[in-house]
Enzyme design. Structure first.
Site, PDB file in Angstrom:
ATOM      1  CG  ASP A  73      -0.163  -0.081   2.538  1.00 36.90           C
ATOM      2  OD1 ASP A  73       0.859  -0.803   2.596  1.00 36.90           O
ATOM      3  OD2 ASP A  73      -0.569   0.567   3.516  1.00 36.90           O
ATOM      4  CG  ASP A  74      -0.271   4.261   1.864  1.00 37.64           C
ATOM      5  OD1 ASP A  74      -1.325   4.219   1.202  1.00 37.64           O
ATOM      6  OD2 ASP A  74      -0.267   4.420   3.102  1.00 37.64           O
TER       7      ASP A  74
END
Length: 666
Positions: free
Chosen positions: A325-326
């Site tokens: 993620d991110d």
């Protein structure tokens, strides 16, 4: 001394020279020796002695008057059991209690049972039948199962993992776990059924609706302390949560410097967490985040990833997670990925990530004993729209790998069964919800604790989700309010009551003290607002206080003003009640700026009420000064990200105090 062993259902020979006597009912068959010694099939006397006691208890219960419609209501238990009903009068706890343990009772369950009985008034706990006998063990144990039936308990036709049955009546309490976890959770339920001098007489059949329940320490900003984490793991056991995912964004050894081994001290602390988690029947899951720099095509990076996981495996970790993620998937971190997968983009990122994750599952986890299926969070984690990225993962990702999803947005205002079913379609499997509540690491949460109930998640989600973990706040102890609700929802979403569970969370933090519980609920109300990434929050600010000030706006005197005056006194008194009455010192320490501000805001509201009652302009002036002083208080440096002035019932309390001098007097 002559050896004369008793016969038993387990196959031991009958006593020599004496015809064995059979006791009723049939399933409680045992043999009494000529010398009076009962032996169980494992070589000890305890279980058959308790069987005799069960017979006596059963006869006593059979002769007792039948239960009437006036049977007491069962107490509130959280998480709400799948089935719980009254089983007659409360069971009295005498000074001496017998605790008889069968198979499947580990040290944690035994300690919890002993602590519960001691708090209920038992001064002596013996391992033989007594005036009150508590039997605990696996439901597959014939004696435990028979004891359960003797007090009207139900043996489930299809025992579910982590489930249990519990029944209490007369002089007998029976806890029958479907497995070792179930025994532990039965003991946690007994803890809530016990009070000084008594145990509620109930029948319970229970199991979790979702397999994964707990928290993911996945926020930005200061990670929790080691003491915080140990405390959280004990708390998860209390609320029947079984999952803790370790992935604080600011742990450099799982993110920026993921290739590097942990220093020995850090590794020792992680090992302590793994051990503590197991003691509380919680799975410690280690999540590494290599996406900022990994070269998917480089065998050396795959080896580094395996080495990192292996270093945690050596500490006892058996559950692993790769967080993607991110990160950006519109650029590669190395030229080799461009050569192997082509230009960066959604489809190419999906292929690279699927290959990596499959290699971890098949090339490492499948080769080590006891490893659980790999978990992951994808780069596209917050919607239900199909894409080339999702399609590739759906079609090529090993079907055992668990995929996380945050809902229809990063911070969704609600989550429906239809949303979760759509997510399952696009990912090709049930998804594991990463719920970004009560996390407070984004701009809209500046200066806030998020203490509203866990809410707006639809009953029935267990049919579409593999589990739920909540992403908590930087403040570990205040996060328990939401985590308490999240665990209750994941255990029994169809029986979940948000308001009831919120009150139960306050009572838990207050150790059952009603005055401290009242103070906590008033404090929670001032921190009720729950923002999203947009402008409209998904939970409103201070609904209880707002209703009271709105009533005064409509009628600035009489009963509305008296009600507000009483509530102002409660708000003013709440911080000190909380500081003095909440046993966990971390709660008051981590909530200190908000409690300090509420001291001032509560006094300001009291002065405002006085001004409305008397027309004294000096009272309004004092309220204004106190409000200005409260507005200067800021979050503790180095904790919450982002930092800022603390907010207490903002938009409700400050607005009312500012406009009160202009309200008409009654």
């Amino acid at each position: 001394m002559p050896s004369s062993r008793c016969g038993s259902p387990g196959g031991l020979p009958p006593c020599a020279g004496r015809k064995p006597r059979r006791s009723r009912p049939e399933w409680l068959t045992f043999h009494r020796c000529a010398d009076g010694l009962d032996q169980n099939p494992r070589g000890g006397p305890v279980l058959l002695r308790v069987v005799r006691t069960v017979v006596v208890a059963g006869l006593f219960l059979a002769s007792a008057p039948a239960a009437t419609a006036a049977a007491p209501e069962p107490p509130v238990v959280t998480p709400a059991p799948q089935s719980m009903e009254s089983n007659g009068r409360a069971v009295r706890v005498p000074h001496q209690v017998g605790l008889v343990l069968g198979s499947g009772v580990d040290e944690s369950s035994s300690e919890l049972l002993r602590a519960t009985l001691s708090r209920a008034g038992a001064r002596e706990i013996v391992d033989r039948p007594a005036g009150l006998t508590v039997v605990a063990g696996l439901i597959t144990d014939e004696r435990v199962r028979g004891s359960l039936r003797a007090v009207g308990g139900e043996v489930p036709a299809q025992p579910r993992p982590e489930g249990y049955s519990l029944a209490a009546r007369g002089g007998l309490v029976v806890l029958a776990g479907n497995d070792g976890d179930g025994v532990y959770y039965a003991a946690q339920t007994l803890r809530q059924l016990a009070s000084p001098g008594r145990i509620a007489a109930v029948k319970v059949v229970d199991h979790p609706a979702m397999a994964l329940r707990g928290s993911i320490e996945g926020f930005y900003g200061a990670p929790w302390s080691h003491a915080d984490r140990l405390d959280q793991l004990a708390f998860y056991g209390d609320v029947k949560a079984n999952t803790y995912i370790y992935t604080p964004k600011d742990d450099v050894y799982l993110r920026e410097r993921w290739r590097e081994p942990y220093p020995p001290g850090d590794l020792a602390r992680l090992r302590e967490l793994v051990t503590a988690a197991a003691r509380h029947h919680v799975e410690f899951t280690y999540a590494v985040s290599p996406g900022l720099s990994i070269c998917y095509s480089d065998p050396a990076d795959l080896r580094s990833l395996r080495d990192k996981l292996a270093s945690l495996y050596a500490q006892g970790t058996r559950s692993f997670y790769v967080a993607l993620d991110d990160i950006s998937y519109t650029r590669w971190n190395c030229a080799g990925d461009q050569d192997k997968y082509g230009p960066p983009g959604r489809e190419a990122a999906g292929r690279a990530q699927a290959e990596l994750l499959n290699a971890v599952q098949r090339g490492y986890l499948d080769t080590v004993e006891g490893a659980k299926p790999l978990q992951m969070v994808p780069t596209e984690y917050s919607d239900v729209a199909d894409s080339a990225y999702k399609r590739v993962l759906r079609e090529t990702l090993d079907e055992r790998i668990v995929v996380q999803w945050t809902g229809t947005d990063v911070v969704p205002p609600s989550i429906s069964v239809a949303d979760a079913r759509k997510a399952a379609e696009v990912w090709g499997r049930k998804v594991f919800l990463w719920d970004n509540y009560p996390v407070n690491d984004f701009g809209q949460t500046t200066g806030r604790l998020l203490l509203a109930p866990y809410d707006k998640r639809e009953a029935g989600l267990h049919a579409a989700l593999s589990g739920i973990v909540l992403n908590p706040m930087n403040q570990a102890a205040p996060s328990k309010v939401a985590l308490f609700g999240g665990a209750a929802f994941a255990w029994n979403d169809t029986g979940y009551d948000a308001a009831r569970t919120w009150r139960a969370a306050a009572s838990y933090l207050a150790a059952g003290d009603p005055r401290v519980t009242e103070a906590l609920l008033a404090f929670f109300d001032t921190q009720h607002l729950a923002p999203t990434f947009g402008e409209v929050p998904w939970q409103p600010q201070a609904p209880v206080l707002k209703a009271k000030v709105d009533a005064v706006r409509a009628q600035p005197g009489g009963r509305p003003l008296r009600d507000l005056a009483a509530y102002a006194d409660l708000l003013a008194a709440a911080p000190e009640r909380i500081r003095a009455g909440v046993p966990d010192p971390a709660f008051s320490a981590q909530a200190k700026p908000w409690l300090d501000a509420l001291d001032l805001w509560g006094a300001a509201l009291q002065s405002t009420v006085e001004g409305l009652r008397t027309g004294d302009q000096g009272a309004f002036a004092r309220a204004k000064e106190l409000a200005a002083e409260a507005a200067k208080i800021r979050t503790i440096p180095g904790t919450t990200r982002p930092q800022g002035p603390v907010r207490v019932a903002d938009g409700v309390l400050d607005t009312f105090i500012a406009e009160a001098p202009n309200l008409p007097r009654a």
